[in-house]
Design a protein around this motif. Structure first.
Motif, PDB file in Angstrom:
ATOM      1  N   PHE A 509     -84.938 -54.895  65.653  1.00 50.96           N
ATOM      2  CA  PHE A 509     -83.793 -54.660  65.890  1.00 50.96           C
ATOM      3  C   PHE A 509     -82.911 -54.151  67.276  1.00 50.96           C
ATOM      4  N   GLY A 510     -83.294 -52.780  66.879  1.00 50.24           N
ATOM      5  CA  GLY A 510     -82.654 -51.734  67.475  1.00 50.24           C
ATOM      6  C   GLY A 510     -82.832 -51.854  69.018  1.00 50.24           C
ATOM      7  N   PHE A 511     -84.430 -51.867  69.684  1.00 50.68           N
ATOM      8  CA  PHE A 511     -85.014 -51.639  70.673  1.00 50.68           C
ATOM      9  C   PHE A 511     -84.201 -53.324  71.072  1.00 50.68           C
ATOM     10  N   TYR A 512     -84.453 -54.241  70.857  1.00 53.16           N
ATOM     11  CA  TYR A 512     -83.426 -55.467  71.292  1.00 53.16           C
ATOM     12  C   TYR A 512     -81.588 -55.336  72.208  1.00 53.16           C
ATOM     13  N   LEU A 513     -81.474 -54.536  70.789  1.00 51.99           N
ATOM     14  CA  LEU A 513     -79.846 -54.431  70.957  1.00 51.99           C
ATOM     15  C   LEU A 513     -79.644 -52.778  72.113  1.00 51.99           C
ATOM     16  N   SER A 514     -80.633 -52.383  71.975  1.00 52.03           N
ATOM     17  CA  SER A 514     -80.389 -50.949  73.880  1.00 52.03           C
ATOM     18  C   SER A 514     -80.405 -51.729  74.266  1.00 52.03           C
ATOM     19  N   SER A 515     -81.661 -52.416  74.438  1.00 56.46           N
ATOM     20  CA  SER A 515     -81.657 -53.649  75.870  1.00 56.46           C
ATOM     21  C   SER A 515     -80.522 -54.833  76.309  1.00 56.46           C
ATOM     22  N   VAL A 516     -79.729 -55.239  75.038  1.00 54.22           N
ATOM     23  CA  VAL A 516     -79.322 -56.445  75.611  1.00 54.22           C
ATOM     24  C   VAL A 516     -77.543 -55.140  76.148  1.00 54.22           C
ATOM     25  N   LEU A 517     -78.028 -54.134  75.140  1.00 58.20           N
ATOM     26  CA  LEU A 517     -76.368 -52.861  75.058  1.00 58.20           C
ATOM     27  C   LEU A 517     -76.118 -52.183  76.905  1.00 58.20           C
ATOM     28  N   VAL A 518     -77.458 -52.440  77.088  1.00 60.29           N
ATOM     29  CA  VAL A 518     -77.471 -51.249  78.390  1.00 60.29           C
ATOM     30  C   VAL A 518     -77.504 -52.578  79.484  1.00 60.29           C
ATOM     31  N   SER A 519     -77.941 -53.848  79.790  1.00 61.78           N
ATOM     32  CA  SER A 519     -77.244 -55.416  80.115  1.00 61.78           C
ATOM     33  C   SER A 519     -76.150 -54.782  80.374  1.00 61.78           C
ATOM     34  N   LEU A 520     -75.312 -55.182  78.852  1.00 66.32           N
ATOM     35  CA  LEU A 520     -73.688 -55.423  78.508  1.00 66.32           C
ATOM     36  C   LEU A 520     -72.967 -53.780  80.008  1.00 66.32           C
TER      37      LEU A 520
END
Length: 609
Positions: A509-520
């Motif tokens: 979940f931390g890695f997935y949140l990182s991807s979402v956060l970078v895009s956001l």
């Protein structure tokens, strides 16, 4: 009237009982089975397995890009999906262990699955006919052929055999080692806390060797030899596991762990119109009923079952253990549950916020494995050093530090904290997680300051990047170990492996949140006249320092959020303990009442005794 023996807590009414047997299925002997002597063999497979998988995972993108000729973006996705799959499959490993196979057989079976994956990767890297023709992917003049068809199939089969084996193995290594200690025994509880620290030390040793020695072998001798070394390390781990067979305490599987949980929710929803009694002592145990009555819990204590007390959280679930108005003496287990089953489901729901608070922590970890490595690649090695520092090897800095800090924590800090707090582990797992979550914000603070200085001073030494790794390593020592210890100790009988596997999902979940956060962040910070903070491939044009400041702020906010939920959880536990002490003082009165009357009426409801 019958004489009633009522326990001090909801013991003896668990979904399952914790019964340990030896390798022949006979009851364990404390003098021969379990303890650190047995756990040391589990620590062996943990060190060798992390050594094997880390060596592959940290250098996989090099093989995928240079040898299999997948485009860089696709190569990055292959590596990300591989790592994410490992952590998500840990749920499957925990479920299979607790429900059907047991932790030892789960480790043995999937250990050989992982070994077969390493061997197949080594064979493919060695045989030219299983790889595309050699080609320089960085050359614009050469046209490289991407691996496809049978060659790609062999590669992905091998890769996901490794992922499947490692994912199912990880949670069971921790839980099987912890099962060698009786957590209800004060002396064993102290040793259990020591085991968790030792297990993390074993993990650090494996990671350090992988990030230094094994990656050096891959670089110098080729990936075929590197994959072969990983296979050899995995084989040594399996040998360590098998050698401990005569000493293990094995917990037999108890059937599906989800069925009792589902029954509680189904029963509570079915009886959603029922009114919960104000007195929790009136909750029905699921046996010895009488129509239109709510029965006092009369379960007998059992020393080998988790200690559960009634809590006022999620009161709607209490309806699952109230007899229906239809007056049947026996009801389906999907309509009538025991009080202990309800409390166990409440315990599961109560730990979810604690788990959720660690996701941001692992989002920071994702930056240290991506952007911080890119930072290091843009910084020169000091002229005084006789060698060049590989950017990926900077990830070994936390583990070098932890090899010193973990023994120091166990030998110096824990005894001191134990004398001050009277806790076997020195500080509680929740306190340990809190320290780590607070410290991790300083890792991103250091990263932001270094990146700002790097932009101003292009010749800034790569050694300046070390503090952010050092601080994160310190915070991980508290957070990772504290979280695993917390989940293991809070889990009910028969679900230790599965709940341990839940902690690994935080990484995904931390890695997935990182991807979402970078895009956001890129979307929010980009406009018609400017690009986003992280939209360029050039760190000198990107604003990575601002992104790090954002993560530092999020980490600090997450820490305060954690304080709220940790206090909420602790207050619930304290209230349950107070209620339990109240039962102690009322027990004598209950005995007096029970000896003089057949029926007692409280608040208009008959309580059959």
């Amino acid at each position: 009237m019958e004489h009633i023996q009522r326990p001090h807590n909801l013991k003896g009414d668990s979904m399952v009982s914790e019964v340990y047997v030896d390798w022949r299925g006979k009851p364990c002997k404390p003098s021969r089975h379990g303890g650190m002597r047995a756990a040391i063999f589990v620590l062996g497979i943990q060190a060798f397995e992390i050594m094997a998988i880390a060596a592959v995972g940290n250098n996989l993108i090099t093989y995928v890009f240079n040898e299999m000729h997948f485009p860089l973006s696709k190569s990055a996705n292959i590596v990300t999906n591989f790592i994410g799959t490992i952590f998500l499959l840990s749920l499957a490993g925990g479920f299979l262990s607790d429900s059907y196979l047991g932790s030892f057989w789960t480790m043995l079976i999937f250990g050989f699955v992982e070994l077969s994956g390493f061997m197949l990767l080594s064979v493919q890297a060695h045989l030219p006919q299983l790889r595309p023709p050699h080609c320089n992917m960085m050359s614009k003049e050469e046209h490289c052929i991407e691996a496809e068809g049978f060659k790609a199939t062999i590669f992905f089969v091998a890769l996901y055999l490794v992922a499947f084996g490692s994912g199912c193995l990880k949670p069971n290594m921790i839980s099987h080692g912890a099962d060698q200690f009786n957590k209800e025994d004060p002396q064993q509880s102290t040793k259990l806390s020591t085991y968790f620290n030792t297990a993390y030390f074993s993990f650090c040793v494996g990671e350090l060797i992988a990030l230094t020695v094994l990656i050096w072998v891959q670089t110098k001798a080729g990936m075929a030899v590197g994959f072969g070394v990983s296979a050899a390390a995995m084989a040594l781990g399996l040998i360590s596991l098998i050698c401990g067979v005569p000493f293990y305490r094995n917990k037999p599987p108890q059937g599906s762990i989800f069925t009792p949980i589902a029954r509680v929710f189904v029963a509570a929803i079915t009886k959603r119109k029922q009114v919960c009694p104000s007195n929790p002592e009136m909750l029905h145990r699921g046996q010895n009923g009488a129509p239109n009555h709510v029965i006092i819990n009369v379960s007998q204590p059992a020393s080998n079952v988790s200690n559960l007390r009634h809590t006022n959280r999620f009161r709607f679930l209490d309806k699952a253990c109230i007899r229906g108005p239809e007056g049947r003496h026996t009801e389906s287990p999907w309509r009538l549950c025991t009080a202990a089953q309800v409390e166990q489901v409440k315990a599961l729901l109560s730990v979810v916020p604690i788990f959720a608070c660690t996701i941001v922590f692992n989002t920071v970890l994702a930056q240290l494995q991506t952007f911080s490595v890119q930072q290091a690649a843009a910084m020169p090695t000091p002229a005084a050093l006789p060698f060049t520092v590989p950017p990926a090897s900077l990830q070994s800095i936390p583990y070098l530090l932890l090899l010193l800090l973990v023994p120091l924590y166990e030998l110096a800090f824990v005894p001191l904290a134990r004398r001050l707090s009277a806790r076997p582990s020195g500080i509680s797992p929740l306190q340990r997680v809190g320290v780590g979550l607070f410290a991790v914000s300083f890792s991103m603070l250091a990263a932001a300051l270094v990146e700002r200085r790097r932009r101003a001073s292009p010749r800034l030494s790569v050694l300046w990047i070390a503090p952010q790794f050092v601080v994160f390593g310190l915070s991980e020592m508290f957070t990772a170990v504290g979280l695993i210890e917390f989940f293991y100790k809070q889990s009910m009988a028969g679900m230790q492996s599965f709940l341990t596997s839940v902690t690994y999902c935080s990484y995904s979940f931390g890695f997935y949140l990182s991807s979402v956060l970078v895009s956001l962040v890129n979307t929010v910070t980009s406009g018609s006249t400017k690009t986003g903070w992280l939209s360029d491939n050039d760190l000198n044009k990107d604003r990575l320092d601002l992104f790090y400041w954002l993560l530092a702020g999020l980490s600090l906010l997450n820490f305060f959020n954690y304080l709220f939920w940790a206090r909420w959880y602790s207050q619930g536990a304290s209230a349950a303990a107070s209620l339990d002490r109240g039962r102690d003082t009322a027990e004598e009165e209950l005995h007096v009442i029970s000896s003089s009357s057949k029926h007692v009426e409280i608040s208009g409801e008959n309580i059959v005794l």
